[in-house]
Scaffold this active site. Structure first.
Site, PDB file in Angstrom:
ATOM      1  N   ARG A  94     -45.306  51.661  50.612  1.00 22.83           N
ATOM      2  CA  ARG A  94     -46.507  50.981  51.035  1.00 22.83           C
ATOM      3  C   ARG A  94     -47.948  51.617  50.764  1.00 22.83           C
ATOM      4  NH1 ARG A  94     -42.312  51.108  54.725  1.00 22.83           N
ATOM      5  NH2 ARG A  94     -41.582  48.964  55.499  1.00 22.83           N
ATOM      6  N   ASP A 154     -40.167  48.163  62.633  1.00 25.48           N
ATOM      7  CA  ASP A 154     -39.117  49.314  62.507  1.00 25.48           C
ATOM      8  C   ASP A 154     -38.560  49.317  63.823  1.00 25.48           C
ATOM      9  OD1 ASP A 154     -40.732  50.816  60.070  1.00 25.48           O
ATOM     10  OD2 ASP A 154     -42.006  49.468  61.527  1.00 25.48           O
ATOM     11  N   ARG A 157     -35.881  46.649  63.974  1.00 17.59           N
ATOM     12  CA  ARG A 157     -34.756  47.262  62.906  1.00 17.59           C
ATOM     13  C   ARG A 157     -33.923  48.491  63.691  1.00 17.59           C
ATOM     14  NH1 ARG A 157     -38.797  47.266  58.074  1.00 17.59           N
ATOM     15  NH2 ARG A 157     -38.199  44.764  57.045  1.00 17.59           N
ATOM     16  N   HIS A 181     -46.086  53.159  60.124  1.00 17.36           N
ATOM     17  CA  HIS A 181     -45.219  52.222  59.386  1.00 17.36           C
ATOM     18  C   HIS A 181     -44.842  52.382  58.170  1.00 17.36           C
ATOM     19  CE1 HIS A 181     -43.038  48.450  58.441  1.00 17.36           C
ATOM     20  NE2 HIS A 181     -44.226  48.085  57.517  1.00 17.36           N
TER      21      HIS A 181
END
Ligand code: 6V0
Length: 319
Positions: A94, A154, A157, A181
């Protein structure tokens, strides 16, 4: 039809790619917004999405007006959701995206501010913590009005994977991912619980396995989920779209829900002047407060490390 006594709830979506279009669809299904405006440099794409979404409206319980607009249409938007920008390519982190997306934000954010100085900015573009900070600086908004989706995804998840292991509804798993993140994110094992019991106690009493290697594997799957999905289908969008709707719901309905989102920190375990995720109370005015957590020494160290990874990137930017 919109009541004459009530202002419409307008949500603007900037960027109508995978994430923006999926968010708009999930938002439409949720019935939370009465007006959804879609903005994209590829105006034809925004128009196509608006047409397709409008054709769903006669089939939905709650009507809404959807159109492809310009930044002028952000005026009166309660929330402006920014999903515009380049996405990760397979193998890319990212943080690799940063320069491309900062340049895009330098175009977008001043336009939003010019037309909608009171909107709440909800940022999803990656790297989301960096771009939340960039949006805060470029906008000059109050810190509670600039929110990054951060680790809401997250955390979802993590709860899903824990729920699979413990065979319970994911909504009955209380556990958070905090920090970036991204690769330096931190699982808060010390506070994770089911039915009020910390996991070691829960496992001992309920005869379940939770040795460190199992828990570490669950965390690794959480942290690396995006890489695995991108390898298979090229992008991720359903879960982040649901996370964005959940944040909008807490704002629009003034719920005060505790969600792990990214925001500007001042003296949080000594961490300041960076945006990262912590469980925060979200209401009609955005981030009402960031909850102070009783973290273990290793978690504090992990959070500080995550903040320093982000700060290093911020220091390299020309804002
Ligand atoms: P996409 O499908 O390429 O869509 C991006 C859209 O942005 C395209 O429609 C572009 O035309 C548009 N766009 C580009 N520049 C501008 C601009 N200046 N003004 C307006 N629109 C513009 O990408 P996708 O939707 O898959 O991802 C968008 C961003 O979300 C990426 O940065 C992803 O990395 C990020 N994600 C963030 C997640 C999170 O948890 N925060 C999760 C998944 C993806």
């Amino acid at each position: 039809m919109v009541s004459h006594f009530k202002r419409p709830t307008r949500i603007a979506v900037v960027g109508t790619g995978n994430v923006g279009a999926t968010f708009a669809y999930a938002l439409l299904l949720s019935g939370l917004a009465s007006e959804i405006v879609l903005i994209d440099t590829n105006h034809a794409k925004a128009e196509g999405e608006a047409m397709d979404l409008n054709h769903a409206v006669p089939l939905l319980p709650q009507p809404a007006r959807v159109w492809a607009g310009t930044y002028e249409d952000c005026a009166t938007a309660l929330i402006t959701v920014v999903t515009a920008g380049a996405a990760q390519r397979p193998g890319e982190t990212r943080l690799d995206l940063v320069n491309r997306n900062v340049a895009i934000f330098k175009q977008i954010i001043p336009e939003i501010v010019r037309h909608s100085p009171n909107t709440i900015l909800l940022i999803a573009t990656n790297p989301v913590d960096i771009l939340t900070y960039v949006a805060l600086k470029l906008s000059g908004f109050r810190t509670n009005h600039v929110i990054g989706s951060g680790t809401i995804l997250d955390t979802a998840r993590f709860r899903y994977l824990l729920s699979q292991h413990f065979d319970v509804d994911p909504r009955s798993v209380h556990a958070y991912i905090i920090g970036e993140h991204g690769d330096s994110e931190v699982p808060v094992w010390s506070l994770a619980n089911i039915a009020g019991m910390r996991l070691p106690q829960y496992c001992a009493i309920n005869h379940m396995e939770c040795q460190p290697s199992i828990l570490e594997d669950i965390f690794q799957q959480t942290r690396d989920a995006a890489y695995h999905i991108i390898e298979r289908k090229g992008a991720t969008y359903y879960a982040i779209a649901s996370g964005l709707v959940r944040i909008c719901e807490s704002i629009i309905r003034d719920q005060g829900s505790v969600l792990s989102v990214s925001s500007y920190l001042e003296d949080y375990y000594g961490i300041s002047d960076v945006c990262l995720s912590l469980p925060s109370v979200i209401d009609l005015d955005g981030i009402e407060r960031v909850i102070r957590l009783d973290l273990s020494p290793a978690e504090i160290e992990g959070l500080r490390k995550s903040a320093s990874v982000l700060k290093e990137v911020l220091n390299s930017l020309d804002l």
